[in-house]
Design a protein around this motif. Structure first.
Motif, PDB file in Angstrom:
ATOM      1  N   ASP B  15       0.810  -1.216   0.000  1.00 30.31           N
ATOM      2  CA  ASP B  15       0.000   0.000   0.000  1.00 30.31           C
ATOM      3  C   ASP B  15       0.852   1.279   0.000  1.00 30.31           C
ATOM      4  O   ASP B  15       0.699   2.137   0.854  1.00 30.31           O
ATOM      5  CB  ASP B  15      -0.944  -0.021   1.216  1.00 30.31           C
ATOM      6  N   ARG B  17       1.885   4.793  -0.909  1.00 33.28           N
ATOM      7  CA  ARG B  17       1.271   6.032  -1.390  1.00 33.28           C
ATOM      8  C   ARG B  17       2.308   7.134  -1.402  1.00 33.28           C
ATOM      9  O   ARG B  17       3.181   7.177  -0.524  1.00 33.28           O
ATOM     10  CB  ARG B  17       0.120   6.456  -0.478  1.00 33.28           C
ATOM     11  N   LYS B  18       2.209   7.986  -2.393  1.00 29.86           N
ATOM     12  CA  LYS B  18       3.148   9.102  -2.458  1.00 29.86           C
ATOM     13  C   LYS B  18       2.470  10.321  -3.042  1.00 29.86           C
ATOM     14  O   LYS B  18       1.842  10.244  -4.104  1.00 29.86           O
ATOM     15  CB  LYS B  18       4.361   8.719  -3.332  1.00 29.86           C
ATOM     16  N   SER B  19       2.580  11.429  -2.337  1.00 27.81           N
ATOM     17  CA  SER B  19       2.037  12.683  -2.853  1.00 27.81           C
ATOM     18  C   SER B  19       3.161  13.690  -3.008  1.00 27.81           C
ATOM     19  O   SER B  19       4.064  13.751  -2.178  1.00 27.81           O
ATOM     20  CB  SER B  19       0.999  13.256  -1.882  1.00 27.81           C
ATOM     21  N   GLU B  24      -1.461  13.343  -5.687  1.00 31.65           N
ATOM     22  CA  GLU B  24      -1.127  11.990  -5.261  1.00 31.65           C
ATOM     23  C   GLU B  24      -0.718  11.189  -6.493  1.00 31.65           C
ATOM     24  O   GLU B  24      -1.550  10.916  -7.365  1.00 31.65           O
ATOM     25  CB  GLU B  24      -2.321  11.339  -4.562  1.00 31.65           C
ATOM     26  N   LYS B  27      -1.214   5.746  -5.595  1.00 32.39           N
ATOM     27  CA  LYS B  27      -2.453   5.665  -4.796  1.00 32.39           C
ATOM     28  C   LYS B  27      -2.615   4.282  -4.192  1.00 32.39           C
ATOM     29  O   LYS B  27      -3.641   3.630  -4.378  1.00 32.39           O
ATOM     30  CB  LYS B  27      -3.651   5.999  -5.699  1.00 32.39           C
ATOM     31  N   GLY B  28      -1.580   3.837  -3.489  1.00 34.17           N
ATOM     32  CA  GLY B  28      -1.695   2.550  -2.816  1.00 34.17           C
ATOM     33  C   GLY B  28      -1.296   1.404  -3.720  1.00 34.17           C
ATOM     34  O   GLY B  28      -2.145   0.707  -4.273  1.00 34.17           O
ATOM     35  N   GLN B 226      -2.229   5.900 -13.716  1.00 33.81           N
ATOM     36  CA  GLN B 226      -2.588   6.978 -12.791  1.00 33.81           C
ATOM     37  C   GLN B 226      -2.394   6.588 -11.331  1.00 33.81           C
ATOM     38  O   GLN B 226      -3.264   6.792 -10.492  1.00 33.81           O
ATOM     39  CB  GLN B 226      -4.034   7.408 -13.053  1.00 33.81           C
ATOM     40  N   GLY B 227      -1.222   6.017 -11.064  1.00 33.28           N
ATOM     41  CA  GLY B 227      -0.854   5.747  -9.671  1.00 33.28           C
ATOM     42  C   GLY B 227      -1.486   4.523  -9.055  1.00 33.28           C
ATOM     43  O   GLY B 227      -1.446   4.347  -7.838  1.00 33.28           O
ATOM     44  N   LYS B 228      -2.114   3.663  -9.891  1.00 36.53           N
ATOM     45  CA  LYS B 228      -2.708   2.432  -9.360  1.00 36.53           C
ATOM     46  C   LYS B 228      -2.297   1.256 -10.217  1.00 36.53           C
ATOM     47  O   LYS B 228      -2.017   1.406 -11.399  1.00 36.53           O
ATOM     48  CB  LYS B 228      -4.238   2.539  -9.397  1.00 36.53           C
TER      49      LYS B 228
END
Lengths: 236, 254
Positions: B15, B17-19, B24, B27-28, B226-228
């Motif tokens: 999981d 996560r990075k912003s 973000e 996203k996990g 997109q981050g997933k």
């Protein structure tokens, strides 16, 4: 007396003065060189609070004449003689040589800090990341990657700074240190022969030339990894 | 150290996560790498694949998530990592190969490969030298041990970078778009080395745009969007029957 005779009769004093100039310059540059990389590191990576005193110090030193700084320390310390005696520091400030060295160190540290800051900020971030990724500690990264590159970048500017320091060291003669300039003035006041000033200029010129020659050789050696291949072999 | 199940993962990310500011970018994302796995991470630019890879060895600190390497756990909450061992101990178990090679330009090929052995592994110069020479030979550059990186082609530099990572005997090697900065004619020599590493059973996590490598060499493909993680699986099923519209479009665009 002709210029040759002057030098023949006064060379021991001029040699003595030359050694004093070298001592002032080398000692000043080396002490400053030991302090400035760390200040430069704070200046480039430290917090704003840590940076502020260094910024103020650097802008003070850069913004005031070195002669004024020298008078401030030499005559200023006399004003505070009782306090300095109490602190046990009077013995240090009583000697004009110490005052001169202190001023030159303060001066050169400020300039070298700015030069090294440029060098440190010029190091390729990718090489630092590679060092992190392989598991180096911060200290090892500094020693093996950041400083080696920073010095290569800063090298030509450092040479300039040391030459300027060497010439500024002539100011020490004003506070009775017998460097090249001090000896020259002493000899001139006896002989009223201005050719001794020409000799002094020649000695300064010779020191600078030798220094530039040596510095440049080291520079070529440091940069052999970016020289064209044929030259790279010729240098090493 | 937690006792390990030998068939269990040697590297787990849970999981992550990075912003960056309000954005973000991860996203996990979770990922497990077992010994001998070759995992290709695919995705369009901006999908967060390089950022994710850099979170695994903490060149980038995740905003939250957990990374477990060989039983050592780093737990991050609100950007604050908690770890049981120094970060350097974790990093030296993970090799990394960068898009821009990032060789130390002031050191020769041999010195680049010896550097970590001497200054991280604390090996003697003699021992470091023989290990380094061995790995330089492995990537086919024995003729160039005394050359400086600036005098090598991009492909040669990347092979040196691979030798530098291999010499540390890492548990897994992270590749961050290792062929993207290379001229097209130099890509092959680097991919060939990577393929041979996969064949000898090295654990590799590869962010890449090389479809052929992902399809033929990797044991698992992960598609980020997109981050997933949008899809993952073996390359055969992934490329034969892409499930999401995004992955279909991504394959078609390559």
């Amino acid at each position: 007396m002709n210029p040759i005779e002057i030098m023949v009769s006064y060379w021991p004093r001029m040699l003595d003065g030359t050694l004093m100039t070298l001592k002032l310059t080398i000692l000043g540059a080396l002490i400053a060189g030991a302090i400035s990389p760390w200040l430069a590191l704070v200046r480039s990576h430290g917090s704003l609070i840590a940076q502020t005193p260094i910024r103020i110090y650097v802008s003070f030193v850069r913004g005031t004449p070195i002669l004024a700084q020298l008078f401030l320390v030499f005559y200023g310390s006399g004003q505070f003689r009782p306090e300095l005696m109490e602190l046990g520091l009077w013995n240090f400030f009583r000697d004009p040589f110490n005052c001169a060295i202190l001023v030159f160190v303060l001066n050169s540290t400020a300039y070298q800090t700015e030069i090294m800051r440029g060098g440190i900020q010029g190091v390729n971030l990718g090489e630092i990341e590679a060092a992190k990724a392989i598991g180096m500690t911060r200290m090892t990264i500094l020693r093996r990657v950041i400083f080696p590159h920073a010095y290569r970048i800063a090298w030509p500017a450092l040479s300039n700074e040391i030459i300027l320091l060497m010439k500024a060291s002539a100011l020490a003669s004003v506070v009775t240190v017998f460097d090249i300039m001090g000896r020259t003035r002493q000899i001139f006041s006896k002989t009223f022969d201005f050719s001794i000033y020409l000799w002094a200029a020649l000695i300064y010129l010779a020191i600078t030339s030798l220094f530039v020659f040596g510095w440049h050789r080291i520079e070529r050696r440091l940069n052999r990894h970016i020289l064209p291949r044929n030259n790279a072999n010729a240098v090493s | 150290m937690i006792p390990m199940d030998p068939s269990g993962p040697i590297l787990s990310a849970i999981d992550i996560r990075k912003s960056f500011g309000d954005v973000e970018v991860l996203k996990g994302i979770s990922l497990d790498a077992k010994k001998h796995d070759v995992i290709s991470i695919l995705g369009a630019s901006g999908s967060g694949k390089s950022t994710f890879l850099r979170c695994l060895n903490f060149l980038e600190t995740p905003t939250s998530g957990k990374v477990i390497i060989h039983g050592d756990e780093i737990n991050v909450q609100n950007g604050q990592p908690k770890m049981s061992v120094p970060i350097e101990d974790i990093r030296k178990r993970l090799g990394m190969v960068f898009q821009q090679f990032n060789l130390w330009t002031h050191r020769t090929v041999l010195e680049n490969v010896m550097e970590g052995l001497i200054h991280v592994r604390k090996k003697s110069r003699g021992e470091a030298r023989s290990i380094a020479e061995n790995y330089i030979e492995r990537v086919g550059l024995s003729q160039r041990v005394d050359a400086y990186p600036g005098h090598l082609s991009g492909g040669q530099q990347q092979r040196v970078a691979i030798a530098r990572a291999l010499a540390m005997e890492p548990d897994a090697i992270l590749f961050d778009e290792p062929t993207s900065a290379l001229d097209p004619e130099l890509v092959g020599e680097v991919l060939k080395v990577m393929q041979s590493l996969a064949e000898e059973g090295r654990t590799m996590i590869v962010v890449t745009h090389e479809m052929a490598f992902a399809r033929e060499v990797s044991s698992e493909v992960v598609f980020l969007h997109q981050g997933k993680v949008l899809e993952k699986g073996t390359p055969d099923e992934m490329f034969a029957t892409p499930k999401s519209e995004e992955f279909k479009r991504f394959i078609a665009s390559m």
